[in-house]
Design an enzyme around this catalytic site. Structure first.
Site, PDB file in Angstrom:
ATOM      1  N   SER A 196      37.404  59.510  32.667  1.00 30.40           N
ATOM      2  CA  SER A 196      35.891  58.930  32.776  1.00 30.40           C
ATOM      3  C   SER A 196      35.870  57.492  33.328  1.00 30.40           C
ATOM      4  O   SER A 196      34.775  57.270  34.060  1.00 30.40           O
ATOM      5  CB  SER A 196      34.899  59.118  31.585  1.00 30.40           C
ATOM      6  OG  SER A 196      35.195  58.297  30.454  1.00 30.40           O
ATOM      7  N   HIS A 205      40.242  48.790  25.869  1.00 27.54           N
ATOM      8  CA  HIS A 205      40.441  49.427  24.700  1.00 27.54           C
ATOM      9  C   HIS A 205      39.307  49.610  24.000  1.00 27.54           C
ATOM     10  O   HIS A 205      38.262  48.642  24.130  1.00 27.54           O
ATOM     11  CB  HIS A 205      41.312  48.256  23.858  1.00 27.54           C
ATOM     12  CG  HIS A 205      41.751  48.815  22.589  1.00 27.54           C
ATOM     13  ND1 HIS A 205      42.525  49.871  22.354  1.00 27.54           N
ATOM     14  CD2 HIS A 205      41.187  48.477  21.454  1.00 27.54           C
ATOM     15  CE1 HIS A 205      42.664  50.046  20.980  1.00 27.54           C
ATOM     16  NE2 HIS A 205      41.668  49.174  20.453  1.00 27.54           N
ATOM     17  N   ASN A 229      43.701  47.004  31.236  1.00 29.30           N
ATOM     18  CA  ASN A 229      43.486  47.915  30.282  1.00 29.30           C
ATOM     19  C   ASN A 229      42.163  47.842  29.644  1.00 29.30           C
ATOM     20  O   ASN A 229      41.751  46.807  29.634  1.00 29.30           O
ATOM     21  CB  ASN A 229      44.685  48.056  29.204  1.00 29.30           C
ATOM     22  CG  ASN A 229      44.510  49.436  28.481  1.00 29.30           C
ATOM     23  OD1 ASN A 229      44.366  50.390  28.684  1.00 29.30           O
ATOM     24  ND2 ASN A 229      44.661  48.937  27.020  1.00 29.30           N
TER      25      ASN A 229
HETATM   26  C1  GRF Z   1      39.070  55.212  26.473  1.00 28.82           C
HETATM   27  O1  GRF Z   1      38.319  55.370  25.313  1.00 28.82           O
HETATM   28  C2  GRF Z   1      39.708  53.852  26.574  1.00 28.82           C
HETATM   29  O2  GRF Z   1      39.155  52.717  25.875  1.00 28.82           O
HETATM   30  C3  GRF Z   1      40.978  54.247  25.838  1.00 28.82           C
HETATM   31  O3  GRF Z   1      41.253  55.710  26.350  1.00 28.82           O
HETATM   32  C4  GRF Z   1      40.148  56.432  26.787  1.00 28.82           C
HETATM   33  C5  GRF Z   1      40.122  57.006  27.831  1.00 28.82           C
HETATM   34  O4  GRF Z   1      39.077  57.912  28.522  1.00 28.82           O
HETATM   35  N1  GRF Z   1      41.765  53.177  26.515  1.00 28.82           N
HETATM   36  P1  GRF Z   1      38.811  58.125  29.644  1.00 28.82           P
HETATM   37  O5  GRF Z   1      40.139  58.973  29.963  1.00 28.82           O
HETATM   38  O6  GRF Z   1      38.626  56.904  30.719  1.00 28.82           O
HETATM   39  O7  GRF Z   1      37.597  58.959  29.931  1.00 28.82           O
END
Ligand code: GRF
Length: 219
Positions: free
Chosen positions: A13, A109, A107
Site C-alpha cells: 500500500s 516503520h 524505510n
Molecule cells: C507498513 O506498516 C510499514 O510501516 C511496514 O510494513 C508495512 C507495509 O505495508 N514497514 P504495505 O506493504 O506498504 O501495505
C-alpha cells in the site's frame, strides 16, 4: 526527477501511495523497478496495473545473504536507480546493498523510532499502552530500524484500539509521509550529518506542524 527502485514483500500500500503521487504530478520520480522476495506479493499486481517493471528474486537461488543483496544492487544499478525504497520489505538489508546506496535507501516503520523496532510495531505500542505512537521514515543502515530519522508523524493510540484499528490509523499517515520524504530527497533538501537529517529551507517548528497534524481524536 529521480529514479526509484522499490523493494517489497507483501501488500504494497505504501508502494501504491508513491505511485499515486507520481501519477498526480506531486512527486517528480519514476519507479524503474519493483523487486520482491516473494512470488505472491500483492505489490506485483499493483506494478502490473501501472506498467512498472517487476522481478521476483528468490533468496534460495543465492548461496549467501551477501550474494543476494549484491544481485539486488546490480539490478538497481542497471535501472539507474537513484533512491531505493523499502515498502514492507521483510528482510534486514545486506551490507552490499547498503554500501552501494549509502544514505540512499529509505524505510518506513509503523512506530515512532527508536520505540517498538522490528516486527509488529503497532502491537508492541498497544501492549505498552502508549497514548501516542506513529510512523517514521528513516535512512537504512546495517541495524534493524536504526538509521537516521527523516520524518515522523504522531498518531494517537486509544485504550480500545485493536491492532487493526491502530494499524489503519497509522497507515494513513504512512501514506502521507513516505511520499513527502521522497519529495524532499528529490528536491535535494535532505542533508545527513551523523545521525541528524537536516531539512533545508524549512524552519523546523513549521515543519513539525506540517508533518504532525493536530491530534486527531477520531479516525
Ligand atoms: C507498513 O506498516 C510499514 O510501516 C511496514 O510494513 C508495512 C507495509 O505495508 N514497514 P504495505 O506493504 O506498504 O501495505
Amino acid at each position: 526527477m529521480i529514479n526509484l527502485g522499490v523493494l517489497a514483500s507483501g501488500r504494497g500500500s505504501n508502494f501504491q501511495a508513491i505511485i499515486d503521487e507520481i501519477e498526480q504530478g506531486k512527486l517528480k520520480a519514476s519507479i524503474r523497478i519493483l523487486i520482491t522476495d516473494r512470488p505472491d506479493a500483492y505489490a506485483i499486481e499493483r506494478a502490473k496495473k501501472h506498467n512498472i517493471k517487476h522481478i521476483y528474486m528468490n533468496t534460495k537461488e543465492f548461496s549467501s545473504k551477501d550474494s543476494y543483496f549484491e544481485a539486488i544492487a546490480e539490478n538497481l544499478f542497471n535501472e539507474k536507480v537513484d533512491l531505493v525504497i523499502l515498502a514492507g520489505f521483510m528482510r534486514i538489508v545486506g551490507k552490499p546493498l547498503i554500501d552501494a546506496y549509502p544514505m540512499k535507501i529509505m524505510n518506513i516503520h509503523p512506530a515512532l523510532l527508536p520505540s517498538f523496532t522490528g516486527l509488529h510495531g503497532q502491537k508492541k505500542a498497544l501492549q505498552y499502552a502508549v497514548k501516542i505512537t506513529g510512523c517514521t521514515v528513516h535512512f537504512v543502515d546495517e541495524g534493524m530500524d536504526t538509521g537516521p530519522v527523516i520524518i515522523q508523524s504522531a498518531v494517537c493510540a486509544f485504550h480500545d484500539d485493536t491492532e487493526e484499528t491502530l494499524s489503519n490509523r497509522i497507515l494513513k499517515m504512512e501514506h502521507k509521509i513516505y511520499p513527502e520524504a521522497i519529495r524532499l530527497f528529490e528536491q535535494g533538501r535532505l542533508e545527513v550529518q551523523g545521525r541528524t537529517v537536516m531539512i533545508k529551507d524549512i524552519p523546523s517548528r513549521d515543519y513539525d506542524y506540517l508533518i504532525n497534524p493536530p491530534i486527531q481524536l477520531t479516525d
